[in-house]
Motif scaffolding. Structure first.
Motif, PDB file in Angstrom:
ATOM      1  N   VAL A 141      72.624  51.651  -3.287  1.00  0.00           N
ATOM      2  CA  VAL A 141      71.525  52.274  -2.379  1.00  0.00           C
ATOM      3  C   VAL A 141      71.038  51.258  -1.179  1.00  0.00           C
ATOM      4  CG1 VAL A 141      68.982  52.488  -2.373  1.00  0.00           C
ATOM      5  CG2 VAL A 141      70.236  53.299  -4.170  1.00  0.00           C
ATOM      6  N   GLN A 142      71.297  49.981  -1.473  1.00  0.00           N
ATOM      7  CA  GLN A 142      70.972  48.990  -0.299  1.00  0.00           C
ATOM      8  C   GLN A 142      72.187  49.159   0.689  1.00  0.00           C
ATOM      9  OE1 GLN A 142      71.004  45.362  -2.773  1.00  0.00           O
ATOM     10  NE2 GLN A 142      68.902  45.175  -2.156  1.00  0.00           N
ATOM     11  N   LEU A 143      73.402  49.236   0.253  1.00  0.00           N
ATOM     12  CA  LEU A 143      74.617  49.590   1.302  1.00  0.00           C
ATOM     13  C   LEU A 143      74.429  51.118   2.123  1.00  0.00           C
ATOM     14  CD1 LEU A 143      77.275  48.304   2.297  1.00  0.00           C
ATOM     15  CD2 LEU A 143      78.566  49.686   0.352  1.00  0.00           C
ATOM     16  N   GLY A 144      74.067  52.006   1.448  1.00  0.00           N
ATOM     17  CA  GLY A 144      73.797  53.278   1.932  1.00  0.00           C
ATOM     18  C   GLY A 144      72.784  53.227   2.803  1.00  0.00           C
ATOM     19  N   LEU A 145      71.587  52.132   2.822  1.00  0.00           N
ATOM     20  CA  LEU A 145      70.781  52.112   3.855  1.00  0.00           C
ATOM     21  C   LEU A 145      71.262  51.675   4.991  1.00  0.00           C
ATOM     22  CD1 LEU A 145      67.515  51.120   1.739  1.00  0.00           C
ATOM     23  CD2 LEU A 145      67.879  53.184   3.052  1.00  0.00           C
ATOM     24  N   VAL A 146      72.348  50.585   4.893  1.00  0.00           N
ATOM     25  CA  VAL A 146      72.830  49.895   5.822  1.00  0.00           C
ATOM     26  C   VAL A 146      73.693  50.784   6.630  1.00  0.00           C
ATOM     27  CG1 VAL A 146      74.510  48.233   6.418  1.00  0.00           C
ATOM     28  CG2 VAL A 146      72.970  47.564   4.630  1.00  0.00           C
ATOM     29  N   VAL A 147      74.353  51.661   5.916  1.00  0.00           N
ATOM     30  CA  VAL A 147      75.412  52.722   6.749  1.00  0.00           C
ATOM     31  C   VAL A 147      74.413  53.582   7.437  1.00  0.00           C
ATOM     32  CG1 VAL A 147      77.010  54.383   6.365  1.00  0.00           C
ATOM     33  CG2 VAL A 147      77.219  52.300   5.039  1.00  0.00           C
ATOM     34  N   SER A 148      73.513  54.501   6.605  1.00  0.00           N
ATOM     35  CA  SER A 148      72.729  55.431   7.247  1.00  0.00           C
ATOM     36  C   SER A 148      71.505  54.900   7.989  1.00  0.00           C
ATOM     37  CB  SER A 148      72.358  56.287   6.406  1.00  0.00           C
ATOM     38  OG  SER A 148      71.720  55.475   5.220  1.00  0.00           O
ATOM     39  N   GLY A 149      71.431  53.755   8.237  1.00  0.00           N
ATOM     40  CA  GLY A 149      70.103  53.071   8.979  1.00  0.00           C
ATOM     41  C   GLY A 149      70.058  53.636  10.208  1.00  0.00           C
ATOM     42  N   SER A 150      71.114  53.663  11.054  1.00  0.00           N
ATOM     43  CA  SER A 150      71.367  54.005  12.329  1.00  0.00           C
ATOM     44  C   SER A 150      71.107  55.704  12.433  1.00  0.00           C
ATOM     45  CB  SER A 150      72.577  53.768  13.004  1.00  0.00           C
ATOM     46  OG  SER A 150      73.565  54.113  12.447  1.00  0.00           O
ATOM     47  N   LEU A 151      71.443  56.253  11.462  1.00  0.00           N
ATOM     48  CA  LEU A 151      71.258  57.958  11.419  1.00  0.00           C
ATOM     49  C   LEU A 151      69.803  58.117  11.319  1.00  0.00           C
ATOM     50  CD1 LEU A 151      71.992  60.609  11.357  1.00  0.00           C
ATOM     51  CD2 LEU A 151      72.715  60.628   9.064  1.00  0.00           C
ATOM     52  N   TYR A 152      69.015  57.488  10.667  1.00  0.00           N
ATOM     53  CA  TYR A 152      67.671  57.508  10.322  1.00  0.00           C
ATOM     54  C   TYR A 152      66.852  57.086  11.598  1.00  0.00           C
ATOM     55  CZ  TYR A 152      68.444  57.915   5.302  1.00  0.00           C
ATOM     56  OH  TYR A 152      68.946  58.476   4.166  1.00  0.00           O
ATOM     57  N   GLY A 153      67.532  56.095  12.368  1.00  0.00           N
ATOM     58  CA  GLY A 153      66.663  55.826  13.680  1.00  0.00           C
ATOM     59  C   GLY A 153      67.003  56.902  14.694  1.00  0.00           C
ATOM     60  N   ALA A 154      68.077  57.493  14.815  1.00  0.00           N
ATOM     61  CA  ALA A 154      68.585  58.473  15.681  1.00  0.00           C
ATOM     62  C   ALA A 154      67.577  59.614  15.529  1.00  0.00           C
ATOM     63  CB  ALA A 154      70.119  58.809  15.584  1.00  0.00           C
ATOM     64  N   LEU A 155      67.438  59.960  14.196  1.00  0.00           N
ATOM     65  CA  LEU A 155      66.362  61.190  13.826  1.00  0.00           C
ATOM     66  C   LEU A 155      65.218  60.796  14.599  1.00  0.00           C
ATOM     67  CD1 LEU A 155      67.509  62.038  10.175  1.00  0.00           C
ATOM     68  CD2 LEU A 155      67.646  63.617  12.258  1.00  0.00           C
ATOM     69  N   PHE A 156      64.674  59.578  14.251  1.00  0.00           N
ATOM     70  CA  PHE A 156      63.149  59.119  14.485  1.00  0.00           C
ATOM     71  C   PHE A 156      63.169  58.972  16.340  1.00  0.00           C
ATOM     72  CE2 PHE A 156      60.231  55.837  15.679  1.00  0.00           C
ATOM     73  CZ  PHE A 156      59.000  56.439  15.499  1.00  0.00           C
ATOM     74  N   GLY A 157      64.297  58.629  16.790  1.00  0.00           N
ATOM     75  CA  GLY A 157      64.544  58.549  18.154  1.00  0.00           C
ATOM     76  C   GLY A 157      64.302  59.916  18.744  1.00  0.00           C
ATOM     77  N   SER A 158      64.916  60.909  18.337  1.00  0.00           N
ATOM     78  CA  SER A 158      64.935  62.343  18.765  1.00  0.00           C
ATOM     79  C   SER A 158      63.705  62.822  18.795  1.00  0.00           C
ATOM     80  CB  SER A 158      66.019  63.176  18.310  1.00  0.00           C
ATOM     81  OG  SER A 158      65.816  63.166  16.705  1.00  0.00           O
ATOM     82  N   LEU A 159      62.903  62.435  17.921  1.00  0.00           N
ATOM     83  CA  LEU A 159      61.423  62.988  17.681  1.00  0.00           C
ATOM     84  C   LEU A 159      60.765  62.172  18.686  1.00  0.00           C
ATOM     85  CD1 LEU A 159      60.932  63.425  13.668  1.00  0.00           C
ATOM     86  CD2 LEU A 159      60.622  64.852  15.274  1.00  0.00           C
ATOM     87  N   LEU A 160      60.757  60.960  18.760  1.00  0.00           N
ATOM     88  CA  LEU A 160      59.968  60.313  19.567  1.00  0.00           C
ATOM     89  C   LEU A 160      60.026  60.760  21.259  1.00  0.00           C
ATOM     90  CD1 LEU A 160      58.361  57.625  19.787  1.00  0.00           C
ATOM     91  CD2 LEU A 160      60.398  56.275  20.337  1.00  0.00           C
ATOM     92  N   VAL A 161      61.088  61.113  21.665  1.00  0.00           N
ATOM     93  CA  VAL A 161      61.283  61.394  22.850  1.00  0.00           C
ATOM     94  C   VAL A 161      60.611  62.707  23.256  1.00  0.00           C
ATOM     95  CG1 VAL A 161      63.078  59.957  23.515  1.00  0.00           C
ATOM     96  CG2 VAL A 161      63.554  62.249  22.698  1.00  0.00           C
ATOM     97  N   TYR A 162      60.281  63.518  22.089  1.00  0.00           N
ATOM     98  CA  TYR A 162      59.998  65.182  22.593  1.00  0.00           C
ATOM     99  C   TYR A 162      58.881  65.108  23.354  1.00  0.00           C
ATOM    100  CZ  TYR A 162      58.904  69.905  21.544  1.00  0.00           C
ATOM    101  OH  TYR A 162      58.469  71.125  21.726  1.00  0.00           O
ATOM    102  N   PRO A 163      57.701  64.371  22.955  1.00  0.00           N
ATOM    103  CA  PRO A 163      56.648  64.357  23.737  1.00  0.00           C
ATOM    104  C   PRO A 163      56.466  63.672  24.936  1.00  0.00           C
ATOM    105  CG  PRO A 163      56.128  63.023  21.974  1.00  0.00           C
ATOM    106  CD  PRO A 163      57.537  63.507  21.743  1.00  0.00           C
ATOM    107  N   ILE A 164      57.262  62.754  25.107  1.00  0.00           N
ATOM    108  CA  ILE A 164      57.472  61.783  26.328  1.00  0.00           C
ATOM    109  C   ILE A 164      58.580  61.938  27.172  1.00  0.00           C
ATOM    110  CG2 ILE A 164      55.904  60.286  24.797  1.00  0.00           C
ATOM    111  CD1 ILE A 164      58.349  58.504  24.454  1.00  0.00           C
ATOM    112  N   ALA A 165      59.584  62.846  26.879  1.00  0.00           N
ATOM    113  CA  ALA A 165      60.721  62.830  27.947  1.00  0.00           C
ATOM    114  C   ALA A 165      60.468  62.936  29.472  1.00  0.00           C
ATOM    115  CB  ALA A 165      61.561  63.926  27.272  1.00  0.00           C
ATOM    116  N   ASP A 166      59.418  63.855  29.679  1.00  0.00           N
ATOM    117  CA  ASP A 166      59.183  64.126  31.201  1.00  0.00           C
ATOM    118  C   ASP A 166      58.479  63.045  31.758  1.00  0.00           C
ATOM    119  OD1 ASP A 166      60.644  66.569  31.287  1.00  0.00           O
ATOM    120  OD2 ASP A 166      58.823  67.872  30.580  1.00  0.00           O
ATOM    121  N   PHE A 167      57.626  62.424  30.809  1.00  0.00           N
ATOM    122  CA  PHE A 167      56.808  61.558  31.416  1.00  0.00           C
ATOM    123  C   PHE A 167      57.994  60.088  31.715  1.00  0.00           C
ATOM    124  CE2 PHE A 167      55.045  56.971  30.302  1.00  0.00           C
ATOM    125  CZ  PHE A 167      54.017  57.115  31.402  1.00  0.00           C
TER     126      PHE A 167
END
Length: 548
Positions: A141-167
């Motif tokens: 599980v820990q190794l899986g989190l290391v491998v997929s950590g950037s994927l979870y971050g990318a998902l969050f990043g794409s959500l983050l820019v939705y309301p603020i992209a034009d700003f």
């Protein structure tokens, strides 16, 4: 929600007339040259054939597809031609367009590097001899989190820019992405423990999500329309190049080496001007003085093209585009709501873009590539060294085929590459299924199928999906639309990757690849019926001629 009763798209595969009558001072879209006349279109023999007409009267969205020869676009309730007339093209030098491309594309390079480096870094991280830590004995599980950590971050990043992209705007978004890349790489490379390491992976992933949103936006909005396909597709080549980079050293070095590249990206984006189209959008939205935003847009376009500050050509292009924007958005809310993306032309664009990035993943791309080693080993390459060698060959082949797509996308167009490539995907998946069902004695079938899959993917869904995402949305909802498309891409990637092993256990490899092949056939139907041709059109023309 009401839909128009007229067909959404009317597809034609024939070329428009090679020579068009001269017009008196045509209206020049942004980034086209008002002093040049339209050059003859380059035609392909495949567009000259006439086909039948396919309609779907029962479709709720009213899709209608006509394949054949038409002249130009019609107005009113008449169907629109899929391949429009040629428009005046802008004079440019490659020197002036390369710099605004390279620095955003470094965001793609860093994304690809993370994919390629993670497998080697995790081996080093979990090795008692190579780790250099006392916490190297990680659980699955820990190794899986290391491998997929950037994927979870990318998902969050794409959500983050939705309301603020034009700003934020495209430039500031990419500067922020570079800062997150830098911070994430440094924290990961210097992590004293697993918790800090995971924080670094998450921050790096947020940078990926923002870079994959901002880079195609900035490139598409700042480059000349006649080479937009080449440059946006070339960003995909940077991702592949990043995957192929083989970092030497331990896991700290592998993760930390991304920091100087991120710093270079941030400095480059700081030097580059904002997107002129974004500046005009803010003016049309009433976010400041129209005169001030117009002056900034003229200076930005002049700098991007290597012209003297405030030159007349740039001023004329900006003025005409601003008039078009103000007219288009005169009756709309200045900022728009979060739900605008699901209405009218924006919904049509999201169906096209979201469908492409969804099919890009659910046709098995994460599974076929992430599990290439086991597939090759089960095909007869039992030695790990043999499987590794073939994986390297596949990676190089992927790079070559992406290069071919980059070179031909603005000549052949988007649809031909998609149709040919997706057809090849379906064939390769059926061959993989056949191998596991009754061709097990022919291991070369599996290798050939993998090469066919990779090659066809890299001339179709790989670069073309991101290209269409960057150019199909109306300017007012482009930031939000691309954010949702990026979220769809990473979300479906995670879903397919995580579901692959359980589905393989439940269905078996043979039936699983058969399922992916069936989905590929559905995606081919989607491309033929829904996806329009945008070759040679400015972003404003795509909005007015295809989406309206």
């Amino acid at each position: 929600m009401a839909f128009s009763t007229r067909p959404l798209f009317n597809h034609t595969l024939s070329s428009p007339p090679l020579h068009q009558p001269k017009k008196q001072k045509p209206v020049i879209p942004l980034f086209s040259n008002s002093h040049s006349t339209p050059p003859p279109l380059r035609s392909s023999p495949c567009f000259r054939a006439k086909f039948g007409t396919f309609t779907n009267p029962s479709s709720k969205l009213g899709f209608s597809v006509k394949v054949g020869s038409q002249n130009g676009y019609s107005s009113g309730d008449e169907a629109q031609s899929l391949i429009p007339e040629a428009t005046p093209q802008e004079d440019y030098s490659w020197v002036s367009v390369i710099i605004p491309f390279v620095f955003p594309a470094l965001g793609g390079l860093l994304f690809g590097y993370d994919i390629g480096a993670t497998s080697g870094a995790t081996i080093s991280l979990t090795s008692a001899e190579l780790s250099g830590t006392t916490w190297f004995n990680l659980t699955a599980v820990q190794l899986g989190l290391v491998v997929s950590g950037s994927l979870y971050g990318a998902l969050f990043g794409s959500l983050l820019v939705y309301p603020i992209a034009d700003f934020l705007g495209r430039r500031r978004e990419l500067i922020t992405a570079a800062a997150l890349y830098l911070l994430g790489g440094l924290i990961t490379g210097c992590a004293p423990g697993l918790g800090v390491l995971l924080v670094g992976r998450l921050l790096y992933g947020i940078g990926i999500g923002m870079a994959m949103h901002g880079a195609p936006l900035y490139i598409a909005e700042t480059c000349p329309s006649q080479i937009r396909g080449t440059l946006v597709s070339l960003k995909e080549l940077f991702i592949v190049l990043g995957i192929l980079i083989d970092a030497i050293g331990g896991w700290r070095y592998m993760y930390g080496i991304s920091a100087p590249i991120a710093l270079l990206m941030g400095i480059g984006m700081w030097i580059l001007p904002p997107s002129p189209r974004w500046l005009l959008l803010r003016a049309a939205q009433g976010k400041g003085s129209v005169k001030e935003y117009k002056e900034k847009a003229v200076l930005a376009l002049s700098k991007l093209r290597g012209r003297p500050p405030g030159d007349k050509v740039s001023e004329k292009q900006i003025e005409e585009t601003l008039v078009t924007l103000k007219s288009a958005y005169a009756d709309q809310e200045s900022e728009g709501s979060l739900m605008d993306i699901f209405q009218g032309p924006s919904l049509k664009a999201f169906i096209i873009a979201g469908g492409l990035v969804l099919f890009q993943q659910i046709t098995g791309q994460p599974s076929v590539l992430y599990y290439a080693g086991p597939i090759l080993q089960s095909a007869g390459f039992s030695a790990a060294a043999d499987a590794t060698k073939v994986s390297v060959i596949i990676g190089l082949f992927k790079f070559v085929m992406t290069g071919i797509a980059v070179l031909k996308v603005d000549d052949l167009g988007r649809r031909p590459l998609l149709i040919v490539g997706v057809s090849g995907l379906a064939l390769s998946l059926f061959l993989l299924s056949a191998y596991y069902k009754f061709l097990g004695g022919f291991p070369l079938v599996a290798v050939a199928s993998l090469l066919l899959y990779v090659g066809c993917y890299q001339i179709s869904f790989g670069p073309i999906s991101w290209l269409m995402v960057s150019e199909i949305f109306p300017l007012q909802t482009r930031g939000k639309g691309i954010s949702l498309a990026v979220l769809t891409n990473f979300g479906s990637n995670a879903l397919v990757t995580f579901a692959f092993s359980p589905l393989k256990e439940a269905l078996g490899a043979d039936n699983l690849f058969l399922l992916f092949g069936a989905i590929a056939l559905i995606s081919l139907l989607f491309v033929v019926l829904i996806v329009p041709e945008t070759k040679g059109l400015s972003l404003e023309e795509i909005e007015s001629k295809i989406l309206k």
